[in-house]
Scaffold this active site. Sequence first.
Site, mmCIF file in Angstrom:
data_model
loop_
_atom_site.group_PDB
_atom_site.id
_atom_site.type_symbol
_atom_site.label_atom_id
_atom_site.label_comp_id
_atom_site.label_asym_id
_atom_site.label_seq_id
_atom_site.Cartn_x
_atom_site.Cartn_y
_atom_site.Cartn_z
ATOM 1 N N ASP A 107 35.118 100.252 16.973
ATOM 2 C CA ASP A 107 35.115 100.666 15.567
ATOM 3 C C ASP A 107 34.136 101.803 15.299
ATOM 4 O O ASP A 107 32.925 101.603 15.300
ATOM 5 C CB ASP A 107 34.744 99.438 14.708
ATOM 6 N N TYR A 122 35.676 110.748 1.365
ATOM 7 C CA TYR A 122 35.550 109.706 2.389
ATOM 8 C C TYR A 122 34.128 109.177 2.276
ATOM 9 O O TYR A 122 33.176 109.957 2.191
ATOM 10 C CB TYR A 122 35.778 110.301 3.777
ATOM 11 N N CYS A 175 28.401 106.730 8.140
ATOM 12 C CA CYS A 175 27.312 105.760 8.331
ATOM 13 C C CYS A 175 25.960 106.453 8.382
ATOM 14 O O CYS A 175 25.820 107.497 9.008
ATOM 15 C CB CYS A 175 27.457 105.045 9.670
ATOM 16 N N VAL A 218 27.928 99.844 15.903
ATOM 17 C CA VAL A 218 26.871 99.846 14.894
ATOM 18 C C VAL A 218 26.412 101.286 14.718
ATOM 19 O O VAL A 218 25.756 101.864 15.598
ATOM 20 C CB VAL A 218 25.695 98.911 15.287
ATOM 21 N N GLY A 219 26.862 101.857 13.618
ATOM 22 C CA GLY A 219 26.381 103.176 13.220
ATOM 23 C C GLY A 219 27.020 104.414 13.802
ATOM 24 O O GLY A 219 26.514 105.512 13.569
ATOM 25 N N GLY A 269 33.264 106.332 15.135
ATOM 26 C CA GLY A 269 32.770 107.391 16.005
ATOM 27 C C GLY A 269 33.851 108.227 16.664
ATOM 28 O O GLY A 269 33.532 109.156 17.413
HETATM 29 P P1 XMP Z 1 34.749 106.548 11.541
HETATM 30 O O1 XMP Z 1 33.869 107.263 12.526
HETATM 31 O O2 XMP Z 1 36.096 106.271 12.099
HETATM 32 O O3 XMP Z 1 34.035 105.154 11.299
HETATM 33 O O4 XMP Z 1 34.805 107.248 10.237
HETATM 34 C C1 XMP Z 1 34.605 104.157 10.496
HETATM 35 C C2 XMP Z 1 33.719 102.929 10.529
HETATM 36 O O5 XMP Z 1 32.448 103.169 9.900
HETATM 37 C C3 XMP Z 1 31.886 101.916 9.526
HETATM 38 N N1 XMP Z 1 31.312 102.009 8.183
HETATM 39 C C4 XMP Z 1 30.000 102.077 7.910
HETATM 40 N N2 XMP Z 1 28.919 102.043 8.717
HETATM 41 N N3 XMP Z 1 27.503 102.290 6.833
HETATM 42 C C5 XMP Z 1 27.670 102.138 8.167
HETATM 43 O O6 XMP Z 1 26.680 102.114 8.907
HETATM 44 C C6 XMP Z 1 28.538 102.327 5.953
HETATM 45 O O7 XMP Z 1 28.379 102.477 4.747
HETATM 46 C C7 XMP Z 1 29.857 102.206 6.522
HETATM 47 N N4 XMP Z 1 31.092 102.187 5.970
HETATM 48 C C8 XMP Z 1 31.967 102.070 7.023
HETATM 49 C C9 XMP Z 1 32.997 100.896 9.575
HETATM 50 O O8 XMP Z 1 32.785 100.086 10.702
HETATM 51 C C10 XMP Z 1 34.243 101.766 9.710
HETATM 52 O O9 XMP Z 1 35.331 101.110 10.314
#
Ligand code: XMP
Length: 503
Positions: free
Chosen positions: A359, A408, A327, A321-322, A361
């Site tokens: 998922d 991205y 994010c 989460v986050g 970070g």
């Molecule tokens: P990384 O760090 O690999 O993360 O770029 C990819 C993951 O980010 C999540 N994701 C989001 N989380 N708001 C969020 O809080 C968003 O708009 C958002 N879009 C993607 C998602 O889990 C992805 O796999």
Amino acid sequence: MAMSRWQNVDSAFTATPDEAAFWAGRTFDDFLFRPQKTESQTRRTISVKSLLTADIALDLPIVSSNMDSVTGADMARAMAMHGGIGVVHRGMSIERQASEVAVVKRSQSAVIDSPLCLPMGTSIRQARRFARQHGITGILIETASGSNVLAGLLSNRDTPVHDDAAEDRVVDDFMTPLSRLVTGAPDISTDEAERLMFEHRIERLPLIDGANRIQGLITRRDINLNRKQPGASKDSAGHLRCAAAVGARGDYLERAAALLEAGADLLFVDIAHGHSVIMERAVAGLRGQFGNVPLVCGNIATSAGARFMRDIGADAIKVGVGPGCGCRTRLETAAGVPQLQAIREAYLAVGDKVPIVADGGVKTDKDIFLALICGASTVMLGSALSGTDEAPGHVIQDPATHMKKKLYRGMTSPEAVMEALYDSGSSEERDAALEIPPEGQEIQVPYRGSVSTILQRIRGHLQSSVSYGGETTLAAVREKVLPDPTAFLVPLSAAARIESYER
Ligand code: XMP
């Protein structure tokens, strides 16, 4: 001994207060791995295979994010070819998402069972559009729509370039007719097909029965790719694996039906706050309609969230989460758990019963290894795979620096939300979406060429990490470390962090 608040009565894995203190507030850059004695002579043969679900293993434990700037058909195909898997995003209409899945499922297998066909009489304009839409370079032509009787083959080399007049002519004028086509029997072996294609210097071999009915298609490209990629992720029929995302409300059942019909191997039920009644209802709805179809559910970031997912029947749990760099959830809502702590909490809650997908970070390849030895079975990447040729979107050039870049963005960024709704939403839905404050953002990332280079690098680095772990397989390192990673991790001081990471 007193147990911590993370204790899980159903699991052999429990966190003591010391352990809880060790993990609290920790994420990837907080640790190094203590190198272990190795017997291994070479790193190239080290296996990094791991489970996505109990029944689906990946040769490379990497999953590409279901984001509209990361995974469409091209990325999903590349991921599967390298032994990982891609999750086609859902920020588009049901029809478009299903057709992206179908492109992947059809793209590489020694035999394409149901090759795409167009009837005689189709215009060149329509044929070109059809080929572009499905990502193919050769189309089988049938005698009449639905007859399934082969009339000829139209390859992109058969059609004239830069000739507008030809656009309205029919495929019959340009195709190689059946009388001049080399064809094979439906049960031809791959070796025999390859020999025929080599002998006749052809790229495609249609398979037909005695009545000229189309029974399949073999392409030289697919045979070569099959040989080059022995670890590719494939289903039992030899087709590349492809996953797809669905939501938990609205048209999600209709979307799921279309995706499964298109051949999706598993569904990612993906909502921001997965530890919710909405998720529980969605999983029940999907189980009711589609039975045992594998479901990866997320996202959660706590032990209670992981237990909840296990109890509602998730086949894998997506944790995070986050932490992602697109994010803004933590900034806007304060909700979240540092990613390595979240992975460990989830693992302590469900153990090996339900595989965990970590998922978000991941900034460097070492983060992948840390996630895997602290509890994750696979790791989902977004930004790390963005900026590549296979990620959707155009390359843009910075006019000042001439640097090439791609976009991205978080899936809840205003840009992604609007684009998704332009594809499938009504104007009321668009207005409603504009009123929800965004929890994602759009950034520019450097253009990085083919994702193959990145995936090969990740595999190499993971193999090296396994070697430092003193084992010859990732599975063996995980087995050794997972019961107590605190014995293998070195917490870093501020000075040690500078020594380790600042270059
Ligand atoms: P990384 O760090 O690999 O993360 O770029 C990819 C993951 O980010 C999540 N994701 C989001 N989380 N708001 C969020 O809080 C968003 O708009 C958002 N879009 C993607 C998602 O889990 C992805 O796999």
